[in-house]
Design a protein around this motif. Structure first.
Motif, PDB file in Angstrom:
ATOM      1  N   ARG A   1      -3.951   3.152  -4.949  1.00 51.99           N
ATOM      2  CA  ARG A   1      -3.887   3.065  -3.486  1.00 51.99           C
ATOM      3  C   ARG A   1      -2.971   1.944  -3.009  1.00 51.99           C
ATOM      4  O   ARG A   1      -2.482   1.954  -1.892  1.00 51.99           O
ATOM      5  CB  ARG A   1      -5.302   2.846  -2.946  1.00 51.99           C
TER       6      ARG A   1
ATOM      7  N   ASP B   1       2.621   3.507  -6.411  1.00 51.20           N
ATOM      8  CA  ASP B   1       1.228   3.942  -6.268  1.00 51.20           C
ATOM      9  C   ASP B   1       1.101   5.455  -6.367  1.00 51.20           C
ATOM     10  O   ASP B   1       0.195   5.980  -7.028  1.00 51.20           O
ATOM     11  CB  ASP B   1       0.662   3.448  -4.926  1.00 51.20           C
TER      12      ASP B   1
ATOM     13  N   ASP C   1      -6.527  -1.611  -9.497  1.00 50.62           N
ATOM     14  CA  ASP C   1      -5.340  -0.768  -9.301  1.00 50.62           C
ATOM     15  C   ASP C   1      -4.076  -1.475  -9.817  1.00 50.62           C
ATOM     16  O   ASP C   1      -3.216  -0.849 -10.450  1.00 50.62           O
ATOM     17  CB  ASP C   1      -5.172  -0.426  -7.822  1.00 50.62           C
TER      18      ASP C   1
ATOM     19  N   ARG D   1       0.828  -1.210   0.000  1.00 46.39           N
ATOM     20  CA  ARG D   1       0.000   0.000   0.000  1.00 46.39           C
ATOM     21  C   ARG D   1       0.859   1.255   0.000  1.00 46.39           C
ATOM     22  O   ARG D   1       1.919   1.305   0.622  1.00 46.39           O
ATOM     23  CB  ARG D   1      -0.919   0.023   1.228  1.00 46.39           C
ATOM     24  N   ASP D   2       0.353   2.260  -0.715  1.00 41.15           N
ATOM     25  CA  ASP D   2       0.923   3.613  -0.672  1.00 41.15           C
ATOM     26  C   ASP D   2       2.432   3.607  -0.903  1.00 41.15           C
ATOM     27  O   ASP D   2       3.208   4.185  -0.143  1.00 41.15           O
ATOM     28  CB  ASP D   2       0.596   4.274   0.668  1.00 41.15           C
TER      29      ASP D   2
END
Length: 772
Positions: A474, A468, A530, A463-464
């Motif tokens: 995300r 990203d 994503d 994540r992050d």
């Protein structure tokens, strides 16, 4: 007189750039490949063992000579897309050479009919034996009946119906026929024998039209008998049953409802799969009748070995064509080659002898999925008892080894990756749902599958990250999480880049697509969307024929920047196979899959062979590298042909052929696991305060448990679980801990105390997102 210059240059194989491959459907045990318009490797007595590098031609006369394969101006046709009987016409300003190749259905003989047109020209056959899968220690000999070679218990004979006017045996690079023409512009040498080396044979054909027969046997006499008897019967006598055998087999393929060109492509792909099947060991399918970058190396294994993963992928393709007998034969073969502990060798010869020694969890799980799919079709039949035994052993291995795999599907890294994990989860569910497992094991399998499925993101989702932030996503699924680490904090050593280490969170791959393909995640899940956005930005290569994908960023398996061959390092190129995987995702997500299918089709050779990789950057004509065209990697790649068939079938039917109803039904909606399975190879860092924790191990142990910093310590003796595991089941809410649990274990026997503590943080509520 013996030829000078032994033992010759270090041997290599032919280019892996194949025009077409073929075999006869009968007692014959020969497989042939063609590349650059000539006969390349011929395999005998199994499709694991090549016996020649190539059989080519020189056209010469009047101070002129030309090696046919170097001219590369030819056309190839076959009677039908599913009949591998190639007719090749070479056009040159001085000559026209027509070749037609087939395997005698009754004998271990390859027949080659030829016709040369050109004033004042003669035709010379050049043969490079590589007996018993090696160019070393071959002996070449000129005999009254033709050109012979022998090594150990293997021999060949090349005979011509018109005979040879003269012939010579020599060592490659010093006294072979090509060197004679190169140095003298004509055939001047006539050596009788070249013993124990990298050898070659050349013969001047007595006529410019006729038939050559390449016979293979355990003795020169046997090879000679086969070749001469095949010539005595004639080319047409072999051609008719050859064509009839393929037409009869292809008549059972089901690919109706497709537009004609697509139906032809599916039939050709199915023919390629069938050609890669062994004769003595039905169901054995090698990955490719080629040696990647073979013209630069002496690789005894190449891709002409059985990889259980590639084989099962092809078994699903046969099911997509409703050729259930082929899939059943493959399952029977896999049952026979399973190892005692339940896994399969990384790869092996068709008779079951091992080659490489790696272990891949997906190769243990995939045969279970094939058995379950056959059962879903009602086609398991009399194989059910043996398939049940196989599945129990395989799933025992999966349950005791997973979710960790010693190797990923690219055979480069250990750890947890989405493809292998998804296949393992689906196999555990299938084993329980299809009655392959006894009650206790089935219960444990479903519990384990639910836990692993809920924890996928905790292992392989980052994540992050910088990626990203760059692309406005995300988070994303990574290619692999290394042993004992997660996608967020692990590092991966790149095998084909000198073990260079990169952050796991920055390493993208298409492995995650199988989570949607198998039904573990929805195709429109934001995490899937994503990641797809990222791979389209980072791994996609748009070429004139369409979109292709690289395996992962920083891949080193492919030619170098200057186009020189992969030599242990290089630059990973684009794979048509991965266009097929992306096409499946497009279909499931409601997008148009046609561009991905078109890209796969456009990558094919003149004869319809799909490559492992295509060249994906600026053309290098002097090396034969052009964008969208095959590189020096394996061709044909059986897995790519299987993916093509499956993508066409998925488009036609609306869902992937690998999907099982039991798996889709179980994970149609998010499922909160009843139990968190803790194991050393993939320990969780948190546990739900209201959940059940099951600490597992392969052998009995005593759990030494503490709360909130080793307060209120007590011991728990493990009990037998499913799959021969042992464990301690803890109702977390009843333990009285406020913030943490910590434990260590004392194993019964010589191992004793494990020598480390394991902390777990308590979470307030059960969630569907899994435990870290």
């Amino acid at each position: 007189m013996n030829a000078p210059g032994g033992p010759g240059l270090s041997p290599t194989w032919a280019s892996s750039d194949k025009d077409i491959v073929g075999t006869a459907l009968g007692p014959s045990r020969v497989w042939y490949t063609l590349g650059h318009g000539i006969l390349d490797e011929v395999y005998w007595p199994s499709c694991s063992t090549p016996q020649i590098r190539d059989l080519g031609f020189i056209v010469a006369g009047d101070g002129f000579w030309s090696e046919v394969k170097r001219e590369s101006h030819y056309e190839l046709t076959t009677p039908a897309p599913d009949v591998p009987l190639p007719k090749i016409v070479h056009q040159h300003e001085r000559y026209r050479l027509e070749l037609e190749v087939l395997a005698d259905p009754l004998r271990d003989v390859v027949l080659l009919r030829y016709r040369l047109e050109g004033k004042g020209l003669k035709l010379y056959a050049l043969l490079a034996p590589h007996l018993e899968g090696s160019g070393h220690d071959n002996t070449a000999q000129v005999t009254p009946q033709g050109l012979a070679a022998m090594k150990g218990g293997t021999a060949l004979m090349l005979a011509a119906d018109c005979g040879f006017t003269r012939a010579s045996a020599g060592y490659v690079g010093s006294s072979d026929g090509w060197r004679d023409f190169h140095d003298h512009g004509a055939m001047t040498w006539q050596y009788d024998c070249a013993p124990n080396g990298n050898v070659a044979l050349m013969g001047e054909l007595a006529g410019n039209a006729g038939v050559l027969a390449l016979g293979l046997a355990n003795t020169v006499e046997g090879a000679q008998t086969l070749a001469l008897s095949s010539l005595a019967c004639g080319f047409e006598a072999a051609r008719a049953p050859f064509v009839e055998g393929w037409q009869r087999w292809a008549g059972h393929l089901k690919c109706e409802g497709l537009e004609p060109s697509l139906q032809q492509a599916v039939r050709r792909a199915a023919m390629v799969l069938k050609t890669h099947n062994d004769r003595d060991f039905p169901g054995a399918m090698v990955a490719s009748l080629s040696v990647p970058w073979g013209d630069t190396r002496d690789d005894p294994g190449g891709y002409h070995l059985v990889w259980p993963r590639d084989a099962v992928e092809s078994g699903f393709a046969m099911l997509a064509c409703e050729h259930h007998d082929e899939a059943r034969a493959m399952l029977a073969y896999l049952i026979a080659t399973q190892q005692p502990d339940g896994h399969w060798l990384q790869n092996f010869y068709t008779d079951g002898r091992p080659y490489w020694g790696g272990v891949q969890l997906d190769e243990a799980a995939l045969p279970v999925l094939l058995a379950a799919r056959l059962d879903e079709y009602g086609e398991l039949g009399d194989l059910r008892p043996q398939a049940t035994t196989m599945a129990r052993r395989a799933l025992r291995f999966v349950a005791r080894t997973g979710p960790f795999s010693p190797q990923d599907r690219w055979e480069e890294n250990a750890g947890i990756n989405p493809f292998t994990l998804g296949v393992a989860i689906a196999a555990l569910v299938a084993g329980a749902a299809h009655g392959f497992l006894e009650k206790a094991d089935a219960t444990h399998a479903l519990s384990l599958a639910d836990d692993w499925n809920a924890r996928i993101e905790s292992w392989v989702y980052a994540r992050d990250t910088e990626l990203d932030r760059t692309h406005g996503t995300r988070g994303h699924y990574v290619r692999i999480a290394p042993p004992g680490q997660t996608a967020q904090d692990g590092e991966v050593a790149l095998r084909n880049r000198g073990r260079e280490r990169v952050s796991a969170q920055n390493l993208l791959g298409l492995e995650y697509l199988y989570l949607a393909r198998l039904g573990l995640r929805a195709a429109d899940d934001p995490r899937i969307r994503d990641t797809t956005r990222l791979i389209d930005a980072e791994l996609r290569v748009d070429l004139p024929a369409g979109p292709y994908y690289r395996r992962y960023n920083e891949d080193g398996y492919g030619e170098h920047e200057d186009g020189s061959a992969f030599d242990g390092t290089g630059v990973g190129r684009a794979w048509p196979l991965l266009s097929g995987e992306r096409g499946h995702q497009a279909l499931l997500a409601g997008e148009d899959p046609q561009p991905y299918l078109a890209a796969m089709l456009a990558s094919a050779s003149e004869g319809g062979m799909l490559p492992e990789q295509v060249w994906d950057t600026t053309p290098i004509p002097e090396r034969g590298l052009n964008p969208g065209r095959p590189s020096g990697s394996a061709m044909p790649l059986v897995w790519a042909h299987a993916e093509l068939i499956k993508l066409v079938a998925a488009i036609h039917r609306g869902q992937p052929v690998e999907r099982l109803r039991a798996v889709v039904d179980r994970y149609r909606t998010p499922r909160v696991p009843a139990v968190t399975h803790w194991r050393e190879q993939a320990p969780c860092r948190t546990v739900n305060r209201s959940g059940v924790l099951l600490v597992e191990a392969a052998s009995p142990f005593v759990l030494h448990l503490g709360r909130d910093g080793w307060k209120h310590v007590d011991d728990h003796v493990s009990e037998p679980l499913g799959f021969g595991l042992h464990g301690v089941r803890l109702d977390v809410a009843k333990l009285g801990a406020q913030r943490t649990l910590e434990f260590t274990r004392r194993f019964l026997g010589e191992r004793g105390w494990e020598g480390r503590d394991w902390p777990l943080l308590l979470l307030p509520l059960a969630t569907s997102g899994g435990n870290d």
